[in-house]
Design a protein around this motif. Sequence first.
Motif, PDB file in Angstrom:
ATOM      1  N   SER A  25      -1.893   6.709  -2.097  1.00  0.00           N
ATOM      2  CA  SER A  25      -2.709   5.996  -3.076  1.00  0.00           C
ATOM      3  C   SER A  25      -1.808   5.449  -4.172  1.00  0.00           C
ATOM      4  O   SER A  25      -0.654   5.860  -4.322  1.00  0.00           O
ATOM      5  N   THR A  26      -2.377   4.500  -4.909  1.00  0.00           N
ATOM      6  CA  THR A  26      -1.682   3.968  -6.065  1.00  0.00           C
ATOM      7  C   THR A  26      -2.742   3.497  -7.061  1.00  0.00           C
ATOM      8  O   THR A  26      -3.938   3.608  -6.791  1.00  0.00           O
ATOM      9  N   THR A  27      -2.290   3.019  -8.180  1.00  0.00           N
ATOM     10  CA  THR A  27      -3.213   2.522  -9.191  1.00  0.00           C
ATOM     11  C   THR A  27      -2.898   1.053  -9.484  1.00  0.00           C
ATOM     12  O   THR A  27      -1.818   0.557  -9.162  1.00  0.00           O
ATOM     13  N   ASP A  28      -3.860   0.384 -10.069  1.00  0.00           N
ATOM     14  CA  ASP A  28      -3.671  -1.008 -10.498  1.00  0.00           C
ATOM     15  C   ASP A  28      -4.413  -1.175 -11.812  1.00  0.00           C
ATOM     16  O   ASP A  28      -5.636  -1.033 -11.862  1.00  0.00           O
ATOM     17  N   ASN A  29      -3.657  -1.467 -12.861  1.00  0.00           N
ATOM     18  CA  ASN A  29      -4.212  -1.527 -14.206  1.00  0.00           C
ATOM     19  C   ASN A  29      -4.700  -2.945 -14.521  1.00  0.00           C
ATOM     20  O   ASN A  29      -4.129  -3.648 -15.329  1.00  0.00           O
ATOM     21  N   TYR A  30      -5.769  -3.329 -13.842  1.00  0.00           N
ATOM     22  CA  TYR A  30      -6.454  -4.615 -14.110  1.00  0.00           C
ATOM     23  C   TYR A  30      -5.534  -5.825 -13.904  1.00  0.00           C
ATOM     24  O   TYR A  30      -5.608  -6.795 -14.655  1.00  0.00           O
ATOM     25  N   SER A  31      -4.684  -5.797 -12.882  1.00  0.00           N
ATOM     26  CA  SER A  31      -3.765  -6.930 -12.689  1.00  0.00           C
ATOM     27  C   SER A  31      -4.492  -8.245 -12.447  1.00  0.00           C
ATOM     28  O   SER A  31      -3.942  -9.329 -12.694  1.00  0.00           O
ATOM     29  N   GLN A  32      -5.744  -8.160 -11.956  1.00  0.00           N
ATOM     30  CA  GLN A  32      -6.526  -9.374 -11.678  1.00  0.00           C
ATOM     31  C   GLN A  32      -7.734  -9.473 -12.616  1.00  0.00           C
ATOM     32  O   GLN A  32      -8.678 -10.229 -12.318  1.00  0.00           O
ATOM     33  N   GLY A  33      -7.715  -8.716 -13.691  1.00  0.00           N
ATOM     34  CA  GLY A  33      -8.823  -8.787 -14.637  1.00  0.00           C
ATOM     35  C   GLY A  33     -10.015  -7.953 -14.216  1.00  0.00           C
ATOM     36  O   GLY A  33      -9.903  -7.035 -13.395  1.00  0.00           O
ATOM     37  N   THR A  34     -11.179  -8.270 -14.788  1.00  0.00           N
ATOM     38  CA  THR A  34     -12.386  -7.477 -14.519  1.00  0.00           C
ATOM     39  C   THR A  34     -13.409  -8.233 -13.681  1.00  0.00           C
ATOM     40  O   THR A  34     -14.509  -7.733 -13.451  1.00  0.00           O
ATOM     41  N   ALA A  35     -13.080  -9.432 -13.240  1.00  0.00           N
ATOM     42  CA  ALA A  35     -13.969 -10.200 -12.358  1.00  0.00           C
ATOM     43  C   ALA A  35     -13.135 -10.665 -11.169  1.00  0.00           C
ATOM     44  O   ALA A  35     -12.373 -11.633 -11.260  1.00  0.00           O
ATOM     45  N   LEU A  36     -13.261  -9.943 -10.062  1.00  0.00           N
ATOM     46  CA  LEU A  36     -12.405 -10.189  -8.895  1.00  0.00           C
ATOM     47  C   LEU A  36     -13.096 -11.107  -7.897  1.00  0.00           C
ATOM     48  O   LEU A  36     -14.227 -10.848  -7.495  1.00  0.00           O
ATOM     49  N   SER A  37     -12.399 -12.125  -7.463  1.00  0.00           N
ATOM     50  CA  SER A  37     -12.836 -12.896  -6.290  1.00  0.00           C
ATOM     51  C   SER A  37     -12.387 -12.160  -5.029  1.00  0.00           C
ATOM     52  O   SER A  37     -11.580 -11.223  -5.097  1.00  0.00           O
ATOM     53  N   ASP A  38     -12.870 -12.609  -3.869  1.00  0.00           N
ATOM     54  CA  ASP A  38     -12.381 -12.035  -2.615  1.00  0.00           C
ATOM     55  C   ASP A  38     -10.859 -12.192  -2.516  1.00  0.00           C
ATOM     56  O   ASP A  38     -10.151 -11.285  -2.072  1.00  0.00           O
ATOM     57  N   ALA A  39     -10.361 -13.348  -2.925  1.00  0.00           N
ATOM     58  CA  ALA A  39      -8.917 -13.588  -2.854  1.00  0.00           C
ATOM     59  C   ALA A  39      -8.160 -12.653  -3.795  1.00  0.00           C
ATOM     60  O   ALA A  39      -7.049 -12.192  -3.479  1.00  0.00           O
ATOM     61  N   ALA A  40      -8.767 -12.348  -4.940  1.00  0.00           N
ATOM     62  CA  ALA A  40      -8.110 -11.438  -5.879  1.00  0.00           C
ATOM     63  C   ALA A  40      -8.016 -10.028  -5.299  1.00  0.00           C
ATOM     64  O   ALA A  40      -7.039  -9.314  -5.542  1.00  0.00           O
ATOM     65  N   VAL A  41      -9.025  -9.635  -4.528  1.00  0.00           N
ATOM     66  CA  VAL A  41      -8.965  -8.319  -3.889  1.00  0.00           C
ATOM     67  C   VAL A  41      -7.778  -8.271  -2.925  1.00  0.00           C
ATOM     68  O   VAL A  41      -7.013  -7.298  -2.904  1.00  0.00           O
ATOM     69  N   GLN A  42      -7.595  -9.345  -2.155  1.00  0.00           N
ATOM     70  CA  GLN A  42      -6.425  -9.362  -1.264  1.00  0.00           C
ATOM     71  C   GLN A  42      -5.123  -9.348  -2.065  1.00  0.00           C
ATOM     72  O   GLN A  42      -4.147  -8.711  -1.667  1.00  0.00           O
ATOM     73  N   SER A  43      -5.123 -10.004  -3.205  1.00  0.00           N
ATOM     74  CA  SER A  43      -3.918  -9.989  -4.047  1.00  0.00           C
ATOM     75  C   SER A  43      -3.602  -8.590  -4.549  1.00  0.00           C
ATOM     76  O   SER A  43      -2.425  -8.219  -4.677  1.00  0.00           O
ATOM     77  N   VAL A  44      -4.640  -7.818  -4.846  1.00  0.00           N
ATOM     78  CA  VAL A  44      -4.427  -6.434  -5.284  1.00  0.00           C
ATOM     79  C   VAL A  44      -3.744  -5.633  -4.172  1.00  0.00           C
ATOM     80  O   VAL A  44      -2.799  -4.873  -4.410  1.00  0.00           O
ATOM     81  N   VAL A  45      -4.214  -5.831  -2.940  1.00  0.00           N
ATOM     82  CA  VAL A  45      -3.616  -5.128  -1.803  1.00  0.00           C
ATOM     83  C   VAL A  45      -2.177  -5.611  -1.585  1.00  0.00           C
ATOM     84  O   VAL A  45      -1.246  -4.805  -1.412  1.00  0.00           O
ATOM     85  N   THR A  92     -16.997 -10.969  -7.675  1.00  0.00           N
ATOM     86  CA  THR A  92     -17.867 -12.096  -8.001  1.00  0.00           C
ATOM     87  C   THR A  92     -18.508 -12.762  -6.791  1.00  0.00           C
ATOM     88  O   THR A  92     -19.367 -13.628  -6.955  1.00  0.00           O
ATOM     89  N   SER A  93     -18.127 -12.357  -5.572  1.00  0.00           N
ATOM     90  CA  SER A  93     -18.800 -12.957  -4.409  1.00  0.00           C
ATOM     91  C   SER A  93     -20.100 -12.239  -4.065  1.00  0.00           C
ATOM     92  O   SER A  93     -20.779 -12.625  -3.111  1.00  0.00           O
ATOM     93  N   GLY A  94     -20.471 -11.210  -4.877  1.00  0.00           N
ATOM     94  CA  GLY A  94     -21.797 -10.640  -4.634  1.00  0.00           C
ATOM     95  C   GLY A  94     -21.933  -9.134  -4.730  1.00  0.00           C
ATOM     96  O   GLY A  94     -22.943  -8.582  -4.271  1.00  0.00           O
ATOM     97  N   PHE A  95     -20.962  -8.449  -5.341  1.00  0.00           N
ATOM     98  CA  PHE A  95     -21.118  -7.007  -5.522  1.00  0.00           C
ATOM     99  C   PHE A  95     -22.386  -6.731  -6.333  1.00  0.00           C
ATOM    100  O   PHE A  95     -22.636  -7.370  -7.342  1.00  0.00           O
ATOM    101  N   CYS A  96     -23.171  -5.806  -5.843  1.00  0.00           N
ATOM    102  CA  CYS A  96     -24.430  -5.373  -6.477  1.00  0.00           C
ATOM    103  C   CYS A  96     -25.602  -6.315  -6.212  1.00  0.00           C
ATOM    104  O   CYS A  96     -26.741  -5.950  -6.478  1.00  0.00           O
ATOM    105  N   THR A  97     -25.336  -7.505  -5.728  1.00  0.00           N
ATOM    106  CA  THR A  97     -26.449  -8.406  -5.420  1.00  0.00           C
ATOM    107  C   THR A  97     -26.513  -8.743  -3.938  1.00  0.00           C
ATOM    108  O   THR A  97     -27.608  -8.876  -3.377  1.00  0.00           O
ATOM    109  N   GLN A  98     -25.354  -8.874  -3.286  1.00  0.00           N
ATOM    110  CA  GLN A  98     -25.311  -9.192  -1.862  1.00  0.00           C
ATOM    111  C   GLN A  98     -24.775  -8.038  -1.023  1.00  0.00           C
ATOM    112  O   GLN A  98     -25.037  -7.973   0.173  1.00  0.00           O
ATOM    113  N   TYR A  99     -23.990  -7.190  -1.617  1.00  0.00           N
ATOM    114  CA  TYR A  99     -23.352  -6.095  -0.880  1.00  0.00           C
ATOM    115  C   TYR A  99     -22.896  -5.025  -1.860  1.00  0.00           C
ATOM    116  O   TYR A  99     -22.824  -5.246  -3.069  1.00  0.00           O
TER     117      TYR A  99
END
Length: 312
Positions: free
Chosen positions: A136-156, A184-191
Amino acid sequence: MHKLIRSPFCAAGLLCLVTSTAFGAQVLAPDTDEADLVPTGKGWGERAYPAPPRVNAAGHGAKPSSNGIFYHGGPVLLGATHAYYIWYGNWSGNSATTILSNLASSIGGSPYFAINTTYYDGSNTHVTNAVNYAGSTTDNYSQGTALSDAAVQSVVASAINSGRVPKDTNAVYFVLTSADVNETSGFCTQYCGWHTHGTIAGSDIKYSFVGNPDRCPSACEAQTTSPSGNAGADGMASIIAHELEEAVTDPDLNAWYDRRGQENADKCAWTFGTTSTASNGSQYNMVLGGSQYLIQQNWVNASGGYCALSYP
Ligand SMILES: [Zn+2]
């Protein structure tokens, strides 16, 4: 009963949303022949032109599977699957780190994860009932607090490219976001979570997003009092299990899914089977690593197909 609410867009690969009123059976729509959809990884399917062929794996006869889910020729994860967690945002002081690490360490070898051994690849090699929590590792908001799908891949990608976790093609990387983070692609509303794959450092890497459902308990938590006393973490446990078993049996979104594009866990989403009452009055249906969890069922690819908490 648990009610699975499908939006018009919600047909196969994200974990679709529900509202919960009580535990119990869920009526699943019949697996019809009317459509051939492919998974998105987000719990709903999308139409593919042309429809991909259903493939009969070697050794499983010429007849199509009659288990309500079909093999489409792609790989499954073989041998022990490695799980990595990327704790994104602020998890300090949150017992989720302990609860979910115990889950990843204990789900492999369980009667529950054994359900995935009913899935196999084109060489008739079956999935193994083994999961290693590999780091495991941590990430201290490198992509902010509103992640796109692409930002999730960037975190990985950042975690791998910086060497904070190894590059591992037999793994699923989970981006676990704290409750102040949106997808932002739909957490809590679509999935409530999703899984997919992408090319990172030249390799096909499987990864998943699972947000903290304390952000939207009515949408993504089965119960607000939970066995561990941390409803967000317990809600994530069920979603992580769902995405893990889909990533193992359909890592590249071209292996196991049904005609609606639903992967194995999608077919049983938000159903929990027989539950027991924990000391704090909450419900649980399995004990992993000495801790109680309420984990959604998974689809058994045998005996005609059915939702279950264990196999055989
Ligand atoms: Zn799913």
